[in-house]
Design an enzyme around this catalytic site. Structure first.
Site, PDB file in Angstrom:
ATOM      1  CG  LEU A 147      -1.907  -1.194   1.298  1.00  0.00           C
ATOM      2  CD1 LEU A 147      -2.837  -1.034   2.509  1.00  0.00           C
ATOM      3  CD2 LEU A 147      -2.723  -1.354   0.016  1.00  0.00           C
ATOM      4  N   GLY A 150      -1.504   6.360  -2.898  1.00  0.00           N
ATOM      5  CA  GLY A 150      -2.618   6.230  -3.844  1.00  0.00           C
ATOM      6  C   GLY A 150      -3.714   5.347  -3.256  1.00  0.00           C
ATOM      7  CG  HIS A 151      -2.985   1.149  -2.593  1.00  0.00           C
ATOM      8  ND1 HIS A 151      -1.632   0.902  -2.653  1.00  0.00           N
ATOM      9  CD2 HIS A 151      -3.538   0.436  -3.606  1.00  0.00           C
ATOM     10  CE1 HIS A 151      -1.377   0.063  -3.638  1.00  0.00           C
ATOM     11  NE2 HIS A 151      -2.516  -0.232  -4.247  1.00  0.00           N
ATOM     12  N   GLY A 175      -9.138   3.532  -8.602  1.00  0.00           N
ATOM     13  CA  GLY A 175      -8.267   4.663  -8.949  1.00  0.00           C
ATOM     14  C   GLY A 175      -8.311   4.977 -10.437  1.00  0.00           C
ATOM     15  CD  GLN A 176      -9.523   8.505 -14.296  1.00  0.00           C
ATOM     16  OE1 GLN A 176     -10.667   8.522 -13.869  1.00  0.00           O
ATOM     17  NE2 GLN A 176      -9.214   8.081 -15.505  1.00  0.00           N
TER      18      GLN A 176
HETATM   19  P1  AMP Z   1      -3.416  -2.103  -7.173  1.00  0.00           P
HETATM   20  O1  AMP Z   1      -3.024  -2.484  -5.789  1.00  0.00           O
HETATM   21  O2  AMP Z   1      -2.298  -1.588  -7.994  1.00  0.00           O
HETATM   22  O3  AMP Z   1      -4.234  -3.174  -7.852  1.00  0.00           O
HETATM   23  O4  AMP Z   1      -4.406  -0.849  -7.009  1.00  0.00           O
HETATM   24  C1  AMP Z   1      -5.542  -0.931  -6.197  1.00  0.00           C
HETATM   25  C2  AMP Z   1      -6.393   0.302  -6.432  1.00  0.00           C
HETATM   26  O5  AMP Z   1      -5.639   1.471  -6.123  1.00  0.00           O
HETATM   27  C3  AMP Z   1      -6.827   0.439  -7.902  1.00  0.00           C
HETATM   28  O6  AMP Z   1      -8.165   0.899  -7.945  1.00  0.00           O
HETATM   29  C4  AMP Z   1      -5.854   1.461  -8.430  1.00  0.00           C
HETATM   30  O7  AMP Z   1      -6.350   2.190  -9.524  1.00  0.00           O
HETATM   31  C5  AMP Z   1      -5.670   2.361  -7.220  1.00  0.00           C
HETATM   32  N1  AMP Z   1      -4.409   3.104  -7.333  1.00  0.00           N
HETATM   33  C6  AMP Z   1      -3.182   2.590  -7.586  1.00  0.00           C
HETATM   34  N2  AMP Z   1      -2.276   3.595  -7.665  1.00  0.00           N
HETATM   35  C7  AMP Z   1      -2.942   4.743  -7.466  1.00  0.00           C
HETATM   36  C8  AMP Z   1      -2.572   6.122  -7.433  1.00  0.00           C
HETATM   37  N3  AMP Z   1      -1.319   6.525  -7.625  1.00  0.00           N
HETATM   38  N4  AMP Z   1      -3.540   7.035  -7.217  1.00  0.00           N
HETATM   39  C9  AMP Z   1      -4.821   6.656  -7.012  1.00  0.00           C
HETATM   40  N5  AMP Z   1      -5.239   5.389  -7.034  1.00  0.00           N
HETATM   41  C10 AMP Z   1      -4.316   4.436  -7.251  1.00  0.00           C
END
Ligand code: AMP
Length: 441
Positions: A52, A55-56, A168-169
């Site tokens: 994490l 962003g998360h 996340g976008q």
């Molecule tokens: P992941 O762990 O990479 O599968 O991401 C989990 C969630 O966090 C997904 O909805 C991603 O789009 C979001 N996410 C990842 N990186 C960012 C970021 N830098 N800003 C915002 N949301 C993010």
């Protein structure tokens, strides 16, 4: 915070915890049955693959603000990795992640392994996104990725049954594909898109940034810089795909350590390739830095801003909103008038105000018009001018009961979004749309 690794534990907890008026673990089936009439706890769900980062955290914080129960999952989903990708080296920092979740007030952290989810190498029923969204952006180099994502998220949605799903976008194609899945399969969940969080340098936070050496981090910054350059060009009035894409390419050509996979301009909702931006475009990019694949994107929007004004009844909201809209050249959307129009319709129809399903059906088959004039807007429902009628004491006395109904709110919000997206058209001629139209403009 509760930590669960199995479906049984998670299900058992949620079965009781979602009935908020009941102490967890004490609900008998009879008690639960009686409580079916009472409101359930609102559940927000944030799916992640762990490691994490801020962003998360932004997704989790938003979920915490908006829901009574917050569930976070950490699962490195094998279905979305192809052989040779980084499934086995994906960063795992479970202890630190647990602490982050605890600090952010998460109620449930769900960390199953693949076997617990029935993923054991045997063929599995899959959720397949429609072909066109798999012919653009990341799907070209990762054809198995998105069916793996939709399948696992579908599974999680069934297990957790959240009211809201936070995404996340940053992963714009994933967001669009999951929005499409929810729409196409009528899943009862609202997707909440959250903006990309970046380091001060502009580099978007990603768990995969952990793979980068300090030198590579300096290079990685050029992804967001290239997108920023295109954004500046867009702000100066450029609307054609070619110059926008070329700007990104030319910037990256100066940084050969970044091996560009694609730069594409597509519609952010449909993912259709765009030659020109009429209202919004998603400019997205993927590149490899050594063995690390990085993605980033920017939404280019030429639409007018949306300003919401709220306050107690009789505070002068309508007057102020009309004046602000006039001054800024924006559309004046009187959402209160829309609820009043629906209330008028329900009263006319003779349907009991308590019969929510019948009201939902009535509203979804109706059309509403708000026609902008210099005076108050003209309001029509099913072609009948109700501008005056909706101000009657009877409508005033019943409107809050109608506005409190979830199905009415959902349909009107959907309709208002549609009007927002078609703002220019509405301002010029007034539009009439079936309120249940789900089509994106
Ligand atoms: P992941 O762990 O990479 O599968 O991401 C989990 C969630 O966090 C997904 O909805 C991603 O789009 C979001 N996410 C990842 N990186 C960012 C970021 N830098 N800003 C915002 N949301 C993010």
């Amino acid at each position: 915070m509760r930590l669960f690794k199995t479906l049984a534990g998670l299900r058992c907890y949620l079965e009781t915890a979602r009935w908020r008026s009941l102490p967890v673990g004490l609900a008998s089936p009879e008690e639960k049955g009686k409580l079916r009439q009472s409101p359930k706890a609102v559940i927000g769900f944030v799916p992640t693959m762990g490691a994490l980062h801020p962003g998360h955290c932004s997704l989790i914080r938003r979920a915490r603000q908006e829901n009574e129960l917050v569930v976070v999952s950490i699962f490195v989903n094998p279905l979305q990795f192809a052989p040779g990708e980084d499934l086995h080296s994906y960063p795992q920092t479970l202890e630190a992640d647990q602490e982050v979740c605890r600090q952010l007030g998460v109620d449930v952290l769900f960390t199953p392994d693949a076997a617990a989810l029935g993923i054991n190498g045997e063929p599995l029923t899959q959720v397949m996104p429609p072909a066109p969204v798999l012919q653009v952006l990341c799907a070209n180099s990762r054809p198995h990725h998105f069916p793996g994502v939709t399948t696992i998220v579908f599974k999680f949605l069934n297990l957790i049954q959240p009211d809201r799903l936070y995404l996340g976008q940053k992963d714009a194609q994933q967001l669009a594909i999951l929005q499409r899945m929810v729409q196409d399969l009528n899943l009862p969940v609202e997707i909440v898109p959250c903006p990309t969080v970046r380091e001060v340098s502009g580099l978007a936070y990603s768990s995969r940034n952990q793979y980068l050496t300090p030198e590579q981090r300096l290079e990685a910054v050029h992804l967001s810089q290239a997108l920023q350059q295109a954004e500046q060009l867009f702000r100066r009035g450029e609307r054609w795909a070619n110059p926008l894409v070329t700007t990104v390419r030319e910037h990256l050509l100066q940084h050969p350590a970044l091996a560009l996979e694609y730069v594409e301009l597509v519609h952010p909702v449909t993912l259709t390739p765009l030659e020109e931006i009429v209202e919004t475009g998603l400019l997205a990019i993927a590149a490899k830095l050594g063995q690390t694949r990085l993605i980033d994107n920017v939404i280019l929007r030429s639409r007018s801003p949306i300003i919401a004004i709220d306050g107690p009844a009789g505070a002068g909201k309508s007057t102020v909103t009309r004046l602000v809209a006039e001054k800024l050249g924006l559309i004046y959307l009187d959402t209160g008038a829309m609820y009043r129009a629906v209330t008028w319709l329900v009263l006319q129809s003779g349907i009991s105000l308590a019969d929510e399903p019948a009201i939902a059906e009535l509203v979804s088959q109706s059309s509403i018009e708000l026609i902008s004039t210099h005076a108050a807007p003209v309001v029509k429902i099913n072609g009948v001018d109700v501008t005056q009628a909706i101000r009657s004491p009877l409508v005033t006395s019943q409107v809050s009961a109608i506005a409190a109904q979830k199905a009415v709110r959902q349909q009107l919000v959907q309709y208002q979004r549609h009007l927002g997206a078609n703002g220019g058209l509405w301002r010029r001629v007034g539009i009439s749309l079936p309120m249940f139209s789900r089509k994106q403009s």
